[in-house]
Write a protein that holds these residues in place. Sequence first.
Motif, mmCIF file in Angstrom:
data_model
loop_
_atom_site.group_PDB
_atom_site.id
_atom_site.type_symbol
_atom_site.label_atom_id
_atom_site.label_comp_id
_atom_site.label_asym_id
_atom_site.label_seq_id
_atom_site.Cartn_x
_atom_site.Cartn_y
_atom_site.Cartn_z
ATOM 1 N N LEU A 92 -9.800 40.847 37.140
ATOM 2 C CA LEU A 92 -10.925 40.922 36.201
ATOM 3 C C LEU A 92 -10.634 39.913 35.099
ATOM 4 N N ASN A 93 -11.577 39.001 34.858
ATOM 5 C CA ASN A 93 -11.354 37.929 33.904
ATOM 6 C C ASN A 93 -12.557 37.844 32.971
ATOM 7 N N ARG A 94 -12.513 38.666 31.916
ATOM 8 C CA ARG A 94 -13.610 38.739 30.950
ATOM 9 C C ARG A 94 -13.042 38.547 29.547
ATOM 10 N N PRO A 95 -13.879 38.142 28.583
ATOM 11 C CA PRO A 95 -13.379 37.975 27.216
ATOM 12 C C PRO A 95 -12.825 39.274 26.607
ATOM 13 N N ASP A 96 -13.391 40.418 26.998
ATOM 14 C CA ASP A 96 -12.947 41.685 26.413
ATOM 15 C C ASP A 96 -11.800 42.337 27.179
ATOM 16 N N LEU A 109 -8.665 41.410 30.481
ATOM 17 C CA LEU A 109 -8.088 40.603 31.554
ATOM 18 C C LEU A 109 -7.174 41.512 32.364
ATOM 19 N N TYR A 169 -6.442 36.816 39.501
ATOM 20 C CA TYR A 169 -7.357 37.398 38.515
ATOM 21 C C TYR A 169 -8.167 38.507 39.171
ATOM 22 N N HIS A 183 -6.148 43.621 26.640
ATOM 23 C CA HIS A 183 -7.395 43.916 25.924
ATOM 24 C C HIS A 183 -7.269 43.475 24.475
ATOM 25 N N PRO A 184 -8.090 42.527 24.003
ATOM 26 C CA PRO A 184 -8.962 41.676 24.807
ATOM 27 C C PRO A 184 -8.135 40.665 25.590
ATOM 28 N N THR A 185 -8.790 39.701 26.207
ATOM 29 C CA THR A 185 -8.091 38.690 26.996
ATOM 30 C C THR A 185 -7.003 38.001 26.170
#
Length: 114
Positions: free
Chosen positions: A22-26, A28, A20, A101-103
């Motif tokens: 970058l592991n964000r809701p908006d 990945l 991972y 995008h998004p995750t």
Amino acid sequence: MISKGNAEHYIWGDHCDGWYLLNRPDMLIIHEKMPSGTQEKRHYHSVSRQFFYVLEGNLTMELESDKHEIKARQGIEIPPGAKHQARNNSQLPVEFIVISHPTTRGDRSDLSSC
């Protein structure tokens, strides 16, 4: 700073590796490595748009029944709803970056015919 060396590591599929970045809701962003002869399950995402960018090796991407051979420093976009499957049909490992995008968390539907 994030790199494969300090990112959270996970195992997926049949001996495939992922990190991972970058592991964000908006969004990945993951770095993945597939050994020779491996593949993921055919699936689609209802909302998430993805972009696969090959770093090393050759990735075969089946996208809506069309096969694309993606070489190092090439990429392919996977729109929402598109059925797809990544495969490594080569004799060497393949490494690539996947931007979603998004995750894709909770937004994956596997297909029974893989």
